[in-house]
Write a protein that holds these residues in place. Sequence first.
Motif, PDB file in Angstrom:
ATOM      1  N   ASP A  83     -69.377   3.540   8.923  1.00 21.09           N
ATOM      2  CA  ASP A  83     -68.068   4.155   8.772  1.00 21.09           C
ATOM      3  C   ASP A  83     -67.587   4.674  10.128  1.00 21.09           C
ATOM      4  OD1 ASP A  83     -65.820   5.562   8.164  1.00 21.09           O
ATOM      5  OD2 ASP A  83     -66.759   6.933   6.744  1.00 21.09           O
ATOM      6  N   PRO A  84     -66.590   4.043  10.773  1.00 27.75           N
ATOM      7  CA  PRO A  84     -66.128   4.501  12.080  1.00 27.75           C
ATOM      8  C   PRO A  84     -65.351   5.812  12.012  1.00 27.75           C
ATOM      9  CG  PRO A  84     -64.736   2.721  11.300  1.00 27.75           C
ATOM     10  CD  PRO A  84     -65.845   2.863  10.306  1.00 27.75           C
ATOM     11  N   LEU A  85     -65.026   6.262  10.788  1.00 30.04           N
ATOM     12  CA  LEU A  85     -64.326   7.546  10.669  1.00 30.04           C
ATOM     13  C   LEU A  85     -65.285   8.714  10.821  1.00 30.04           C
ATOM     14  CD1 LEU A  85     -62.043   6.565   7.686  1.00 30.04           C
ATOM     15  CD2 LEU A  85     -61.292   7.030  10.002  1.00 30.04           C
ATOM     16  N   ALA A  86     -66.575   8.447  10.741  1.00 28.71           N
ATOM     17  CA  ALA A  86     -67.609   9.462  10.962  1.00 28.71           C
ATOM     18  C   ALA A  86     -67.385  10.697  10.098  1.00 28.71           C
ATOM     19  CB  ALA A  86     -67.649   9.868  12.445  1.00 28.71           C
ATOM     20  N   GLY A  87     -67.038  10.468   8.819  1.00 24.34           N
ATOM     21  CA  GLY A  87     -66.898  11.579   7.900  1.00 24.34           C
ATOM     22  C   GLY A  87     -65.594  12.333   7.991  1.00 24.34           C
ATOM     23  N   ARG A  88     -64.729  11.961   8.933  1.00 21.88           N
ATOM     24  CA  ARG A  88     -63.455  12.656   9.054  1.00 21.88           C
ATOM     25  C   ARG A  88     -62.495  12.228   7.955  1.00 21.88           C
ATOM     26  NH1 ARG A  88     -62.151  11.624  15.276  1.00 21.88           N
ATOM     27  NH2 ARG A  88     -63.468   9.819  14.869  1.00 21.88           N
ATOM     28  N   ASP A  89     -61.464  13.022   7.750  1.00 19.79           N
ATOM     29  CA  ASP A  89     -60.495  12.749   6.693  1.00 19.79           C
ATOM     30  C   ASP A  89     -59.748  11.453   7.021  1.00 19.79           C
ATOM     31  OD1 ASP A  89     -58.580  12.725   4.764  1.00 19.79           O
ATOM     32  OD2 ASP A  89     -58.029  14.827   4.979  1.00 19.79           O
ATOM     33  N   PRO A  90     -59.866  10.415   6.200  1.00 18.94           N
ATOM     34  CA  PRO A  90     -59.183   9.153   6.488  1.00 18.94           C
ATOM     35  C   PRO A  90     -57.671   9.277   6.505  1.00 18.94           C
ATOM     36  CG  PRO A  90     -60.907   8.838   4.851  1.00 18.94           C
ATOM     37  CD  PRO A  90     -60.744  10.312   5.027  1.00 18.94           C
ATOM     38  N   SER A  91     -57.127  10.308   5.834  1.00 20.69           N
ATOM     39  CA  SER A  91     -55.675  10.472   5.824  1.00 20.69           C
ATOM     40  C   SER A  91     -55.128  10.728   7.224  1.00 20.69           C
ATOM     41  CB  SER A  91     -55.272  11.622   4.895  1.00 20.69           C
ATOM     42  OG  SER A  91     -55.840  12.847   5.317  1.00 20.69           O
ATOM     43  N   THR A  92     -55.987  11.226   8.139  1.00 26.48           N
ATOM     44  CA  THR A  92     -55.552  11.417   9.526  1.00 26.48           C
ATOM     45  C   THR A  92     -55.254  10.079  10.180  1.00 26.48           C
ATOM     46  OG1 THR A  92     -56.888  13.420   9.705  1.00 26.48           O
ATOM     47  CG2 THR A  92     -56.173  12.401  11.767  1.00 26.48           C
ATOM     48  N   ALA A  93     -56.143   9.101   9.982  1.00 23.57           N
ATOM     49  CA  ALA A  93     -55.912   7.767  10.528  1.00 23.57           C
ATOM     50  C   ALA A  93     -54.672   7.141   9.921  1.00 23.57           C
ATOM     51  CB  ALA A  93     -57.134   6.880  10.274  1.00 23.57           C
ATOM     52  N   ALA A  94     -54.450   7.359   8.625  1.00 24.10           N
ATOM     53  CA  ALA A  94     -53.261   6.821   7.978  1.00 24.10           C
ATOM     54  C   ALA A  94     -52.001   7.469   8.542  1.00 24.10           C
ATOM     55  CB  ALA A  94     -53.345   7.047   6.473  1.00 24.10           C
ATOM     56  N   ARG A  95     -52.079   8.760   8.840  1.00 24.29           N
ATOM     57  CA  ARG A  95     -50.901   9.479   9.330  1.00 24.29           C
ATOM     58  C   ARG A  95     -50.522   9.051  10.748  1.00 24.29           C
ATOM     59  NH1 ARG A  95     -52.769  13.968   8.549  1.00 24.29           N
ATOM     60  NH2 ARG A  95     -53.364  14.620  10.635  1.00 24.29           N
ATOM     61  N   ILE A  96     -51.497   8.859  11.628  1.00 21.90           N
ATOM     62  CA  ILE A  96     -51.181   8.509  13.011  1.00 21.90           C
ATOM     63  C   ILE A  96     -51.012   7.002  13.189  1.00 21.90           C
ATOM     64  CG2 ILE A  96     -52.384  10.534  13.896  1.00 21.90           C
ATOM     65  CD1 ILE A  96     -54.681   8.737  14.736  1.00 21.90           C
ATOM     66  N   GLN A 141     -49.962  -2.590   6.060  1.00 22.41           N
ATOM     67  CA  GLN A 141     -50.786  -2.892   4.891  1.00 22.41           C
ATOM     68  C   GLN A 141     -52.217  -3.222   5.296  1.00 22.41           C
ATOM     69  OE1 GLN A 141     -49.995  -3.123   1.223  1.00 22.41           O
ATOM     70  NE2 GLN A 141     -52.189  -2.871   1.544  1.00 22.41           N
ATOM     71  N   ALA A 142     -52.375  -3.956   6.392  1.00 22.77           N
ATOM     72  CA  ALA A 142     -53.716  -4.293   6.864  1.00 22.77           C
ATOM     73  C   ALA A 142     -54.470  -3.043   7.306  1.00 22.77           C
ATOM     74  CB  ALA A 142     -53.625  -5.290   8.023  1.00 22.77           C
ATOM     75  N   LEU A 143     -53.763  -2.101   7.945  1.00 25.02           N
ATOM     76  CA  LEU A 143     -54.418  -0.863   8.371  1.00 25.02           C
ATOM     77  C   LEU A 143     -54.842  -0.037   7.159  1.00 25.02           C
ATOM     78  CD1 LEU A 143     -55.141   0.738  10.975  1.00 25.02           C
ATOM     79  CD2 LEU A 143     -53.084   2.080  10.556  1.00 25.02           C
ATOM     80  N   THR A 144     -53.998   0.021   6.138  1.00 24.17           N
ATOM     81  CA  THR A 144     -54.359   0.748   4.919  1.00 24.17           C
ATOM     82  C   THR A 144     -55.607   0.154   4.283  1.00 24.17           C
ATOM     83  OG1 THR A 144     -52.077   1.423   4.467  1.00 24.17           O
ATOM     84  CG2 THR A 144     -53.581   1.354   2.588  1.00 24.17           C
ATOM     85  N   ASP A 145     -55.669  -1.167   4.202  1.00 23.72           N
ATOM     86  CA  ASP A 145     -56.856  -1.819   3.638  1.00 23.72           C
ATOM     87  C   ASP A 145     -58.107  -1.474   4.444  1.00 23.72           C
ATOM     88  OD1 ASP A 145     -55.257  -2.994   1.712  1.00 23.72           O
ATOM     89  OD2 ASP A 145     -55.047  -4.889   2.791  1.00 23.72           O
ATOM     90  N   ALA A 146     -57.975  -1.429   5.768  1.00 26.38           N
ATOM     91  CA  ALA A 146     -59.131  -1.121   6.620  1.00 26.38           C
ATOM     92  C   ALA A 146     -59.570   0.333   6.457  1.00 26.38           C
ATOM     93  CB  ALA A 146     -58.781  -1.400   8.079  1.00 26.38           C
ATOM     94  N   ILE A 147     -58.609   1.245   6.334  1.00 25.01           N
ATOM     95  CA  ILE A 147     -58.953   2.658   6.153  1.00 25.01           C
ATOM     96  C   ILE A 147     -59.680   2.850   4.830  1.00 25.01           C
ATOM     97  CG2 ILE A 147     -57.984   4.971   5.827  1.00 25.01           C
ATOM     98  CD1 ILE A 147     -55.760   4.173   7.785  1.00 25.01           C
ATOM     99  N   VAL A 148     -59.238   2.138   3.790  1.00 27.35           N
ATOM    100  CA  VAL A 148     -59.925   2.212   2.500  1.00 27.35           C
ATOM    101  C   VAL A 148     -61.360   1.700   2.645  1.00 27.35           C
ATOM    102  CG1 VAL A 148     -60.021   1.255   0.168  1.00 27.35           C
ATOM    103  CG2 VAL A 148     -57.844   2.063   1.097  1.00 27.35           C
ATOM    104  N   ALA A 149     -61.541   0.592   3.374  1.00 26.24           N
ATOM    105  CA  ALA A 149     -62.879   0.033   3.551  1.00 26.24           C
ATOM    106  C   ALA A 149     -63.778   0.961   4.357  1.00 26.24           C
ATOM    107  CB  ALA A 149     -62.780  -1.333   4.238  1.00 26.24           C
ATOM    108  N   CYS A 150     -63.218   1.567   5.402  1.00 26.62           N
ATOM    109  CA  CYS A 150     -64.031   2.422   6.280  1.00 26.62           C
ATOM    110  C   CYS A 150     -64.284   3.803   5.675  1.00 26.62           C
ATOM    111  CB  CYS A 150     -63.327   2.594   7.626  1.00 26.62           C
ATOM    112  SG  CYS A 150     -63.229   1.090   8.608  1.00 26.62           S
ATOM    113  N   GLY A 151     -63.282   4.349   5.015  1.00 26.07           N
ATOM    114  CA  GLY A 151     -63.400   5.718   4.504  1.00 26.07           C
ATOM    115  C   GLY A 151     -63.650   5.788   3.017  1.00 26.07           C
TER     116      GLY A 151
END
Length: 427
Positions: A83-96, A141-151
């Motif tokens: 998980d490249p988010l390392a436990g951080r809130d995935p909504s941050t990646a979605a927001r930025i 849409q591709a970024l959203t799919d990736a965030i779901v997979a990672c987070g």
Amino acid sequence: MPTRIPVRHGLTAEPPADIAFLYGRLPMDVLESATRDAARLGAEPHEILLSRGDIGVVDYYAVLAASLGARFSPFVPIHTPVDPLAGRDPSTAARIGMLKVAGESGIEIAAAPRGRKVAAFVEALRDRRAAGRRVFVAPPQALTDAIVACGRETLLAKSLNGLGRLSGELSAGTRAPRWQAALLIGTASIAVVAGIASPDAAMLVVTALLALFFLGAIGLRLLAAVLAFGPDRGADTEPLPDADLPVYTVLVPLYREANQVGGLLEALGRLDYPPHKLDIKLIAEADDTETLAALRRHVRSARFEIVVVPDAPPKTKPKALCFALAFARGSLVTIYDAEDLPEPGQLRLAAARLAALPSDVVCLQARLAWYNWPESWFTRQLALEYASLFDVFLPALARLGLPLPLGGTSNHFSGLMYQTQKHWVRV
């Protein structure tokens, strides 16, 4: 240096950064119209172009990447299960609109900027071409799919229990105090003993209590019928100009409803709200392949985004809604079901009312009605039930200042709810 263009129709010689790279690719009058409308509506020019369908979402981001010398990918490749988010809130990646991923040649950044972030992204990479080698552009849409997979795990935990962020009085998961549990057990024990010792007397007491309950319910409904007739408090609400309307997130959960997708998109397409301010999340379960296929086949507009909920228990509507909430971009949020036919002006009305009402009002419940009530005796009974609830009973509860039960659809929430934890709800 920015592309220079002639002055036409009052535009400056330097085009907006988020569409400058489209000059020569789209007609000049289309770009100029988008720039003028964006200034009038408080939007970004590319948002107007995408909402009108002047350019497709994938095409726009492909041209954006080419203009910066960055790589474009229609999907975000994930080369490692870590998980490249390392436990951080995935909504941050979605927001930025950016996500770090482990690529074949090291850490890369997947970028799908939106709104004002597009111009900032262009300015940041324009003079730093070397940085573009580590950045690739993908559609949102591709970024959203990736965030779901990672987070996945973090998002699931948040959708189930809010990561423990809700205080006890706001969480249904909080156990009853010991004194309440003791009182309940004690009352049940006394009732059982009394029933065994004197069945006739116990039956009389139970009958009397039930009669009081039903008489109270009937009395409350009669009072509601009296109080329901009065002026509509929102009838004189002034509509908000398009420029002042906030981004509105519409959450639509679907499960095994592939046959509803066409009608659903048609109904949502009739919403009278600025398209560039609509953030419609179509929520599907990962194991519902038929509905997902129908969504992927029909969804083309920039207003829509598909959120795929991982296949994990419990498979419930609340969990799906909470999962997708991490990707919401709007300050106002509503929920629709797949079979709903919302009034086209409902979002405008809800936005105007929430803006006019006191700040402690954070939720509006729309009136629901059965549109197919003439079909059968059963649908007529349901229509009567809905009319009595939404036109009589709930308005009366609101006038009395009593708690209101919410339905599962057409609830409109203000972003204040998440910031202040206030929970007053009125119709």
